[in-house]
Design an enzyme around this catalytic site. Sequence first.
Site, PDB file in Angstrom:
ATOM      1  N   LYS A  38       0.813  -1.205   0.000  1.00  0.00           N
ATOM      2  CA  LYS A  38       0.000   0.000   0.000  1.00  0.00           C
ATOM      3  C   LYS A  38       0.861   1.276   0.000  1.00  0.00           C
ATOM      4  CE  LYS A  38      -1.742   0.428   4.081  1.00  0.00           C
ATOM      5  NZ  LYS A  38      -1.343   1.667   4.779  1.00  0.00           N
ATOM      6  N   THR A  39       1.766   1.364   0.949  1.00  0.00           N
ATOM      7  CA  THR A  39       2.596   2.561   1.047  1.00  0.00           C
ATOM      8  C   THR A  39       3.495   2.684  -0.176  1.00  0.00           C
ATOM      9  OG1 THR A  39       2.630   2.147   3.402  1.00  0.00           O
ATOM     10  CG2 THR A  39       4.071   3.873   2.595  1.00  0.00           C
ATOM     11  N   ASP A 223      -3.808   8.249   2.467  1.00  0.00           N
ATOM     12  CA  ASP A 223      -3.503   6.908   2.947  1.00  0.00           C
ATOM     13  C   ASP A 223      -4.566   6.483   3.958  1.00  0.00           C
ATOM     14  OD1 ASP A 223      -2.130   4.601   3.329  1.00  0.00           O
ATOM     15  OD2 ASP A 223      -0.556   5.459   4.583  1.00  0.00           O
TER      16      ASP A 223
END
Length: 722
Positions: A38-39, A223
């Site tokens: 994800k990051t 995020d």
Amino acid sequence: MRAMDVTPIIDPLNERQREAVTAPPGPLLVLAGAGSGKTRVLVHRIAWLVAAEGVSPLSILAVTFTNKAAGEMRARIEQMLGGPAGGMWVGTFHGLAHRLLRQHWQEAQLPQTFQILDSEDQKRLVRRVLKSLEMDEARWQPGHVQGFINARKEEGRRPRHIEDGGDPVRRQLVRIYTAYEAACRRGGLVDFAELLLRAHELLRDNESLLRHYRERFRHVLVDEFQDTNTLQYAWLRLLAGEHHRLFAVGDDDQSIYSWRGARVDNLQHFVRDFPGTLTVRLEQNYRSTGTILTAANALIENNAGRMGKELWTDGEDGEPIQLFSAFNEYEEAEFVVDRMRQLNRDGYARREMAVLYRSNAQSRVFEECLVAAGMPYRVYGGLRFFERAEIKDALAYVRLVRNPDDDSSFERVVNLPARGLGNRTLEQLRAAARDNQVSLRQAAGSLLGAGALPPRAAGALQGFLALLEDMAVEMGEQALHHQIDVVIRRSGLMEHYPQKEKGEKGEARVENLRELVSAARTFEGVEESAEMPLIDQFLAHAALEAGDAQGDEWDDCVQLMTLHSAKGLEFPVVFLSGLEDGLFPHKRALDDPSGLEEERRLCYVGMTRAMRALYVTHAESRRLYGSETLTLPSRFISELPVDCLHQVRPRGGLLPRAQSAPAPEENDGQALRLGERVSHARFGEGVVLNYEGSGAQARVQVNFEQAGSKWLVIGYANLQRC
DNA sequence: CACAGGTATGTTTTT
DNA sequence: CATACCTGTG
């Protein structure tokens, strides 16, 4: 920038990740499963925009929830781009909102020196407001009131927007909210929710500002989107404006913060609010073994209304999940610690192993056991540096020097250390301040001028005001750490704590005050900005970034933390403890289906933290709130596929083998036993969980299938065993 | 004003 | 069981 080689940006990505990273500008929703990178996708997307699309870092805004995440993201972006990403805004919602408000304090109708209230400060202020309204704190619990105010703010509502609907309780709450707002305005104070709400209103009501920022931030990235609340999402929509270049990354299966206002449905709303949204699913997992993923998938499958996602890996299946049933919490902890020693001997570093639990109280037994075994450990959570009382006391002096009208800080330190300014004098001050609509400091001045106070109190108050002035003079234009030093010395706090708390505790506080001076010295490296003197930046930093919980970071420690704080982390070995109905899932979540689903997501989060080995443990009996309770294995255990599990020590039955609790009083000539099934004329069938008392008063706790858990007096209940 | 003693209460946490 | 917080006393 455009000439930069983009292969390092897209090469390490899988196909789905690449699709997200290189997507054309426009609304994009990345459903990123646990451990799916994800990051990485966020960071690479930003690098892609800059390096391949020629986007200026100035037009990028990236938002996260925690300072840690923001720091990591910034570091990785800079590493990727090979230099500082000048002008890019990367930060938390609160940090960015704060930045906007500092820059546009006039438009936001705030004093230039506004100060931030953390939640403790906010609660204190609520208390004061309740007192000034002469409302009973028992009836109007400060914590509840605080929750009410924050919830309204998170919905974007000011007091005038709230309909009481004829509900007198609600009417009173709105009244408190109104008075609280007035108190904030007088003191130049802004709480966390207010930062967001104010920043939202600032942009919403200021056409030219809004236009400016919309033009500037042509790319907005978020995020942990599943954790956004209503206001945060509204803020993002506002900024995304017409260009709709919003890049959101989130995972509905990891939504575990609904209780603090997070709205998973923002994920669904996103697709609706931004027509033409491209949705990308990241399902390939790079963290865990196949077995762990199979089990986690099976568990989360039991939730309804998911957006749909199934994690997979092309790695190994790995070892089965080990399930251990302990007699009680001590045996559970002994097992865990024993295994950790073994694994440590076999080559796992201690820092690679984590014990996760549902509630903080569970850490105690593990800690005892770890101490006994001589194994270093670190417990996450707890008081952080800037939340410590002594630090907040010292900073209250600083704030008061910076902003004389900060009543909140005034109240905190006016009699600390004790200087003979008791409640009587304070009440007079408060009354005068209220009557004349001025701050406490101003009221103090006029009461002294009018000679309205008894000589003793007047002297003490005069002394306090003089102290503040002396401090201000002595602090002058000195270096920041010197200014802090002036405060802790002149205030008398250094002598106060060791005197009040003998021994280590007082010394520790003094030590922390010294630490505050060095924190200030470190902070001097920060660039002083035009809009904000360093000292105010330091105060804002203290409120927005409370620091680390445990100062002494061991080199190699076993990690202990709640499931909530484990989110976002990963460990080669994870022990998921206390999987018992009532504890996990927690009993307060049992009655409503959505609560249960959130618990299940929490379990999913916990499982997916594990890279190579996962242990699941539960105890059959546990001391809860002082009394021994029989517990049943968590329903989540039965939702795991059996072929993913390995019972470490299979044992039949529910009853502890040796120290079975003494049986309750007789019933039908035969003693009822814990764990036994019984039936009741009205409540139906259930299991005996606990008992207390004896003779005529003997009561048993029965967990009925339909009616839930009840305490019944054996003499009356006429329970039948079945 | 400080302290002792009693009572209520008991998820999860970041900013 | 433990703690946090409130009340009453010296």
